[in-house]
Design an enzyme around this catalytic site. Structure first.
Site, PDB file in Angstrom:
ATOM      1  N   GLU A  39      -3.343  11.187 -43.492  1.00  0.00           N
ATOM      2  CA  GLU A  39      -3.124  11.782 -44.825  1.00  0.00           C
ATOM      3  C   GLU A  39      -3.818  13.130 -44.972  1.00  0.00           C
ATOM      4  O   GLU A  39      -5.034  13.246 -44.850  1.00  0.00           O
ATOM      5  CB  GLU A  39      -3.647  10.814 -45.895  1.00  0.00           C
ATOM      6  N   TRP A  51      -7.369   8.368 -44.195  1.00  0.00           N
ATOM      7  CA  TRP A  51      -7.700   9.560 -44.965  1.00  0.00           C
ATOM      8  C   TRP A  51      -9.212   9.732 -44.886  1.00  0.00           C
ATOM      9  O   TRP A  51      -9.951   8.812 -45.222  1.00  0.00           O
ATOM     10  CB  TRP A  51      -7.282   9.440 -46.437  1.00  0.00           C
ATOM     11  N   LYS A 101      -4.830  16.697 -47.084  1.00  0.00           N
ATOM     12  CA  LYS A 101      -5.277  16.996 -48.445  1.00  0.00           C
ATOM     13  C   LYS A 101      -5.654  18.462 -48.570  1.00  0.00           C
ATOM     14  O   LYS A 101      -6.079  19.082 -47.592  1.00  0.00           O
ATOM     15  CB  LYS A 101      -6.476  16.098 -48.794  1.00  0.00           C
ATOM     16  N   ASP A 112      -0.406   5.854 -55.326  1.00  0.00           N
ATOM     17  CA  ASP A 112      -1.837   6.181 -55.221  1.00  0.00           C
ATOM     18  C   ASP A 112      -2.291   6.871 -56.495  1.00  0.00           C
ATOM     19  O   ASP A 112      -2.053   8.063 -56.682  1.00  0.00           O
ATOM     20  CB  ASP A 112      -2.088   7.087 -54.001  1.00  0.00           C
ATOM     21  N   HIS A 160      -1.795  16.180 -53.360  1.00  0.00           N
ATOM     22  CA  HIS A 160      -2.641  16.885 -52.396  1.00  0.00           C
ATOM     23  C   HIS A 160      -2.187  18.283 -52.005  1.00  0.00           C
ATOM     24  O   HIS A 160      -2.532  18.762 -50.937  1.00  0.00           O
ATOM     25  CB  HIS A 160      -2.769  16.049 -51.118  1.00  0.00           C
ATOM     26  N   ASP A 165      -5.012  12.045 -59.919  1.00  0.00           N
ATOM     27  CA  ASP A 165      -4.582  10.661 -59.760  1.00  0.00           C
ATOM     28  C   ASP A 165      -4.231   9.960 -61.065  1.00  0.00           C
ATOM     29  O   ASP A 165      -4.670   8.847 -61.326  1.00  0.00           O
ATOM     30  CB  ASP A 165      -5.618   9.866 -58.969  1.00  0.00           C
ATOM     31  N   HIS A 184       2.380   8.622 -50.778  1.00  0.00           N
ATOM     32  CA  HIS A 184       1.422   8.221 -51.806  1.00  0.00           C
ATOM     33  C   HIS A 184       1.892   8.906 -53.083  1.00  0.00           C
ATOM     34  O   HIS A 184       1.637  10.091 -53.286  1.00  0.00           O
ATOM     35  CB  HIS A 184       0.011   8.700 -51.471  1.00  0.00           C
ATOM     36  N   ASP A 230       0.873  12.749 -49.853  1.00  0.00           N
ATOM     37  CA  ASP A 230       0.354  12.358 -51.169  1.00  0.00           C
ATOM     38  C   ASP A 230       0.717  13.466 -52.146  1.00  0.00           C
ATOM     39  O   ASP A 230       0.330  14.624 -51.951  1.00  0.00           O
ATOM     40  CB  ASP A 230      -1.163  12.159 -51.082  1.00  0.00           C
ATOM     41  N   ASP A 277      -5.997  17.205 -58.224  1.00  0.00           N
ATOM     42  CA  ASP A 277      -5.656  15.888 -57.669  1.00  0.00           C
ATOM     43  C   ASP A 277      -6.298  14.798 -58.518  1.00  0.00           C
ATOM     44  O   ASP A 277      -7.209  14.107 -58.093  1.00  0.00           O
ATOM     45  CB  ASP A 277      -6.169  15.830 -56.221  1.00  0.00           C
TER      46      ASP A 277
HETATM   47  C1  LIG Z   1      -8.337   5.591 -52.148  1.00  0.00           C
HETATM   48  C2  LIG Z   1      -7.355   6.319 -51.271  1.00  0.00           C
HETATM   49  O1  LIG Z   1      -7.646   6.195 -49.955  1.00  0.00           O
HETATM   50  C3  LIG Z   1      -7.288   7.773 -51.628  1.00  0.00           C
HETATM   51  O2  LIG Z   1      -6.689   7.865 -52.901  1.00  0.00           O
HETATM   52  C4  LIG Z   1      -6.534   8.652 -50.658  1.00  0.00           C
HETATM   53  O3  LIG Z   1      -5.294   8.130 -50.327  1.00  0.00           O
HETATM   54  C5  LIG Z   1      -6.418   9.962 -51.321  1.00  0.00           C
HETATM   55  O4  LIG Z   1      -5.359  10.296 -51.746  1.00  0.00           O
HETATM   56  C6  LIG Z   1      -7.615  10.785 -51.507  1.00  0.00           C
HETATM   57  O5  LIG Z   1      -7.387  11.851 -52.318  1.00  0.00           O
HETATM   58 MN   LIG Z   2      -3.509   9.317 -51.190  1.00  0.00          MN
END
Ligand SMILES: C[C@H](O)[C@H](O)[C@@H](O)C(=O)CO
Ligand SMILES: [Mn+2]
Length: 417
Positions: free
Chosen positions: A224, A185, A226, A324, A260, A294, A284, A257, A292
């Site tokens: 990945e 990513w 985004k 993630d 994303h 998390d 993820h 993910d 996003d």
């Molecule tokens: C830390 C990771 O690489 C990161 O979360 C990545 O996977 C991502 O989702 C970035 O938005």
């Molecule tokens: Mn991710």
């Protein structure tokens, strides 16, 4: 909960599901073996152990809950605790910045397998397989563009880093006798409207072509996509369209993910489309709130939909399950456990779906019946089956783990100043 209660509840649930043609024992067997890759970065708020730099790359942790892991030994200690409270099979997902670099500074274009042999041994001792990630963020050369940077010197630095990471992943895969899944990513993007969108994407494509040209038999690469990052709101080089195209054309694993995509988009719907064109998926599983952000993964509609789609597409054997998120505002061990349990419950519920009946209804145009059964499914006793899973694994059942996490906080985390 008393053993008799758990067993009795399971028998009732088993009969209830059996009436719909679903075998709960079989579902539990699959759940037991489905590996979930635990992301190392929840333990320490994505800081890593390379040097003290702020987290960059459009991602951010919020909160300052005490007990963050401050070194490799503490991450290991925390993950061992997490795993001790969970049933099932686990992998461990490392970022390059979590290497054991010793006293001398090792820059990203200098990383080697030797910096990860300690992790490899530890993983083996703990019955975990490793996954890996290159790390383009939190570095003076990160800037806004890494693999897509027109500046050859900076671009070559990141290409070298990523090539080395693939070789490290290959060594991990060889050591553990199972392919290491390496995610790429890159945060590359821009805060404001960008004129040269096409140019940066062309450069990223060329960099990836170069990186992936090396054939490494013991690892698999995934890419990945985004939508945007913080400070990169206008443009992301590695967008969904970019990677969906790249992965389809080059037979590369796509990393989906759940944080994303557009907030109103149903990420689960991507599963069946992507799997027609890419070899495998890496998930993820996260929880975006408004952006996003998390947050810790929950057993919510989106997570349930995602796992349902994997099972309905008969694609569990082509899907790597990873988490993630990085929440620094609550006990981090608890955050891991909530997220893993949510993912396991969602997978279990998907495995317990009366699919042959639903498929039949759909084929026969019986849409009321299909909708009614899907609605009833939601309140079927999946919790009793999941309790039995933990009980059979000798792990805390239902809310019992809360006191274990509190005790660990008292004994270990609260002493980290
Ligand atoms: C830390 C990771 O690489 C990161 O979360 C990545 O996977 C991502 O989702 C970035 O938005
Ligand atoms: Mn991710």
């Amino acid at each position: 909960m008393k053993s008799e209660t758990i067993e009795k509840n399971y028998q009732v649930a088993k009969e209830r599901y059996a009436a719909l043609g679903v075998n709960t024992d079989k579902a539990l067997e699959i759940l037991q073996k489905a590996p979930i890759s635990l992301h190392c970065w929840q333990a320490d708020d994505v800081m890593g152990f390379e040097r003290n730099t702020a987290l960059t790359g459009g991602i951010q942790t919020t909160g300052n809950y005490p007990g963050r892991a401050r070194n490799v030994a503490e991450v290991r200690q925390d993950i061992e605790k997490v795993v001790s409270l969970l049933g099932g099979t686990f992998r461990f997902n490392l970022h390059e910045t979590y290497g054991e670099f010793g006293d001398k500074f090792v820059d990203r274009d200098q990383c080697e397998t030797k910096h990860f042999t300690g992790w490899m041994q530890w993983a083996k001792e703990n019955n975990l397989k490793l996954d890996f990630n290159s790390t383009s963020f939190s570095h003076p050369k990160s800037g806004y563009l890494s693999l897509s940077n027109p500046d050859k010197e900076i671009r070559d630095f990141w290409i070298e880093h990523t090539k080395r990471c693939r070789r490290i992943a290959d060594a991990m895969g060889k050591y553990q006798g199972d392919p290491c899944i390496m995610n790429i990513w890159v945060h590359d993007g821009s805060k404001d409207y960008t004129v040269e969108r096409s140019r940066y994407r062309q450069i990223l494509k060329n960099s990836l072509d170069d990186i992936l040209s090396e054939k490494l038999p013991n690892m698999k690469t995934c890419l990945e996509a985004k939508l945007f990052g913080i400070g990169m709101e206008a443009y992301t080089v590695g967008s969904h369209d970019f990677y969906a195209g790249y992965c389809s054309k080059n037979n590369v694993i796509y990393t989906l993910d759940t944080g994303h995509y557009e907030p109103t988009e149903n990420v689960a719907d991507a599963v069946s489309s992507l799997l027609l064109f890419v070899p495998e998926l890496m998930l993820h599983v996260s929880r975006p709130m408004h952006w996003d952000s998390d947050h810790v993964t929950l057993f919510d509609d989106k997570t349930r939909d995602l796992f349902a789609e994997v099972i309905r597409a008969n694609a569990l054997n082509r899907t790597h399950l990873g988490l993630d998120y990085f929440d620094a505002s609550i006990n981090r061990i608890g955050a891991y456990i909530i997220g893993v349990r949510a993912a396991q419950k969602a997978l279990l519920q998907a495995l317990l779906e009366p699919l042959p009946t639903l498929r039949k209804y759909e084929d026969e145009g019986k849409w009321f019946e299909r909708l009614a059964l899907m609605e009833e499914e939601k309140t079927m006793p999946v919790g009793a089956v999941y309790d039995y899973f933990n009980y059979k694994n000798n792990k805390p059942v239902a809310e019992e783990y809360i006191s274990d996490v509190e005790q660990y906080e008292k004994d270990v985390l609260s002493k980290r100043k």
